[in-house]
Design an enzyme around this catalytic site. Structure first.
Site, mmCIF file in Angstrom:
data_model
loop_
_atom_site.group_PDB
_atom_site.id
_atom_site.type_symbol
_atom_site.label_atom_id
_atom_site.label_comp_id
_atom_site.label_asym_id
_atom_site.label_seq_id
_atom_site.Cartn_x
_atom_site.Cartn_y
_atom_site.Cartn_z
ATOM 1 N N ASP A 32 -2.999 -8.999 28.516
ATOM 2 C CA ASP A 32 -4.413 -8.657 28.752
ATOM 3 C C ASP A 32 -5.256 -9.884 28.434
ATOM 4 O O ASP A 32 -5.003 -10.566 27.437
ATOM 5 C CB ASP A 32 -4.803 -7.469 27.847
ATOM 6 C CG ASP A 32 -6.078 -6.773 28.284
ATOM 7 O OD1 ASP A 32 -7.109 -7.451 28.397
ATOM 8 O OD2 ASP A 32 -6.041 -5.549 28.504
ATOM 9 N N LEU A 34 -8.468 -9.647 27.814
ATOM 10 C CA LEU A 34 -9.590 -9.123 27.008
ATOM 11 C C LEU A 34 -10.940 -9.246 27.706
ATOM 12 O O LEU A 34 -11.981 -9.271 27.055
ATOM 13 C CB LEU A 34 -9.636 -9.802 25.617
ATOM 14 C CG LEU A 34 -8.371 -9.648 24.766
ATOM 15 C CD1 LEU A 34 -8.520 -10.398 23.439
ATOM 16 C CD2 LEU A 34 -8.067 -8.176 24.482
ATOM 17 N N ASP A 54 -3.905 -14.070 31.464
ATOM 18 C CA ASP A 54 -4.531 -13.605 32.697
ATOM 19 C C ASP A 54 -3.479 -13.356 33.785
ATOM 20 O O ASP A 54 -2.644 -14.234 34.042
ATOM 21 C CB ASP A 54 -5.522 -14.704 33.157
ATOM 22 C CG ASP A 54 -6.547 -14.149 34.115
ATOM 23 O OD1 ASP A 54 -6.147 -13.526 35.118
ATOM 24 O OD2 ASP A 54 -7.746 -14.336 33.856
ATOM 25 N N GLN A 80 -9.960 -5.678 37.840
ATOM 26 C CA GLN A 80 -11.412 -5.542 37.886
ATOM 27 C C GLN A 80 -11.591 -4.110 38.384
ATOM 28 O O GLN A 80 -11.237 -3.801 39.519
ATOM 29 C CB GLN A 80 -11.967 -6.587 38.860
ATOM 30 C CG GLN A 80 -13.483 -6.736 38.859
ATOM 31 C CD GLN A 80 -14.248 -5.462 39.146
ATOM 32 O OE1 GLN A 80 -14.807 -4.836 38.235
ATOM 33 N NE2 GLN A 80 -14.270 -5.046 40.396
ATOM 34 N N TYR A 145 -13.720 -3.023 45.988
ATOM 35 C CA TYR A 145 -12.806 -2.530 44.936
ATOM 36 C C TYR A 145 -11.731 -1.625 45.541
ATOM 37 O O TYR A 145 -10.530 -1.809 45.306
ATOM 38 C CB TYR A 145 -13.605 -1.780 43.856
ATOM 39 C CG TYR A 145 -12.734 -0.995 42.907
ATOM 40 C CD1 TYR A 145 -11.888 -1.646 42.001
ATOM 41 C CD2 TYR A 145 -12.715 0.403 42.920
ATOM 42 C CE1 TYR A 145 -11.069 -0.936 41.140
ATOM 43 C CE2 TYR A 145 -11.902 1.123 42.053
ATOM 44 C CZ TYR A 145 -11.084 0.451 41.166
ATOM 45 O OH TYR A 145 -10.265 1.169 40.321
ATOM 46 N N ILE A 204 -29.621 9.539 36.211
ATOM 47 C CA ILE A 204 -28.674 9.951 37.255
ATOM 48 C C ILE A 204 -28.955 9.127 38.504
ATOM 49 O O ILE A 204 -30.095 9.049 38.971
ATOM 50 C CB ILE A 204 -28.814 11.466 37.569
ATOM 51 C CG1 ILE A 204 -28.275 12.288 36.386
ATOM 52 C CG2 ILE A 204 -28.083 11.825 38.856
ATOM 53 C CD1 ILE A 204 -28.271 13.798 36.608
#
Ligand code: NAD
Length: 315
Positions: A32, A34, A54, A80, A145, A204
């Protein structure tokens, strides 16, 4: 299993995966960087080794496999994991989620790993008319994504077809629970809890009628570990499974339940909806249930109370 590499093991889901593996007596190596994870999340057991690095760096990944030669399973969670930043920097998303995934797969292939579990997302589906969404629905992501997670899936399945690797793809609905950062994909619960505990007006995005399928993290990690431990139950090679509750909850209803868990009442502030957000998302988990006899065990209300208790304990 000898040893499991958990990429993203300092993050929300990865730290809970590590906890369950340790509870079952498995050794875990965490890789990780971080960037969104935290060392505080890492299980302190002597069964756990932490490597700060990484997944985009091929050398770091292959060195991790080389130094821990008995790694024979991988849970790949490092990513990500937010829709918003993927719209701002699709290149960064691509680099971590696709390039990083290929590095991990290459490491697994070269070091005789037998089993890889890949964390994908409901975001790969986009808007689907027929609900609940089954794994057969066509994928039409609405964000970079979602595209990057789908591309990762395809690499994982191709490695399963090409090499002697058992691979499973898990498409998580909106996961929630302790240790989730307010900045993650399903961070709405954490954001609301923080706002309610601080006494600020909850916000919201959109009209609040959008629905999500909120699944508690402990249930998700049971599915992950089932894919590692019960490979004999897998009905066909390179499977894709939804991990969900098959329940629709609107954001307004969620806020209502959270207000009761926190013991506060606030009228929300409505702001413009986010680009790339799916209006309704509600996934079928019947495939996971048929093959692993898996079902979510934590009711939304109970999960929310546990999560509120966790955030209260931090203040
Ligand atoms: N939380 C959800 O609701 C949800 C839903 C669907 C899918 N997922 C997927 O589950 C996985 C875990 O998500 P999470 O919610 O635990 O997010 P998270 O941000 O808490 O965890 C991701 C972890 O990966 C690490 N990481 C990020 N980039 C890295 C890199 N380049 N190299 C090494 N480590 C890196 C981070 O530091 C963090 O510890 C992700 O792949 C995400 O796409 C999450």
């Amino acid at each position: 299993m000898n040893k499991v590499l958990v990429t993203g093991g300092a993050g929300f889901i990865g730290s809970h995966v590590t906890d369950l593996l340790v509870e079952k007596g498995h050794e875990v190596v965490i890789l990780d960087n971080l960037s969104s994870g935290d060392k505080k999340n890492i299980n302190p057991s002597s069964l756990v080794t932490f490597v700060e690095g990484d997944v985009r760096d091929e050398k770091t990944v292959s060195e991790t496999f080389r130094q821990h030669a008995t790694i024979d399973a991988v849970v790949h969670l490092a990513a990500q994991s937010k829709v918003g930043p993927s719209l701002e920097s699709p290149q960064n998303d691509l680099d971590i989620n696709i390039h990083g995934t290929v590095n991990v797969l290459e490491g697994a292939r070269k070091h005789n790993v037998s089993n890889v579990v890949y964390s994908s997302s409901a975001a790969v589906y986009g808007h689907v008319e027929v609900l609940p969404v089954s794994e057969q629905a066509s994928a039409a992501p609405l964000s970079p994504y979602g595209v990057s997670k789908l591309a990762g899936e395809e690499y994982v399945k191709a490695y399963g077809r090409l090499y002697d690797l058992n691979v499973s793809v898990l498409r998580f609905a909106n996961v929630f629970g302790p240790r989730q950062s307010a900045a993650t994909e399903a961070g709405v619960i954490t954001i609301f809890i923080e706002q309610l505990i601080e006494g600020t007006q909850p916000t919201i995005q959109g009209d609040g009628k959008q629905t999500r399928d909120f699944v508690y993290v402990k249930d998700v990690v049971r599915a992950v570990v089932d894919c590692l431990e019960k490979t004999d139950k897998i009905a066909s090679p390179n499977p894709v499974y939804n991990v969900s509750t098959e329940t629709m909850t609107s954001v307004e209803e969620l806020l209502k339940q959270l207000c009761s868990a926190v013991g506060e009442n606030f009228d929300p502030l409505y702001v413009e909806e986010r680009k790339g957000d799916i209006k309704h998302s509600y996934l079928s988990y019947s495939k996971l249930s048929e093959e692993f006899d898996w079902a979510p065990e934590t009711k939304l209300e109970e999960g929310l109370v546990n999560t509120v208790e966790y955030y209260r304990s931090l203040t």
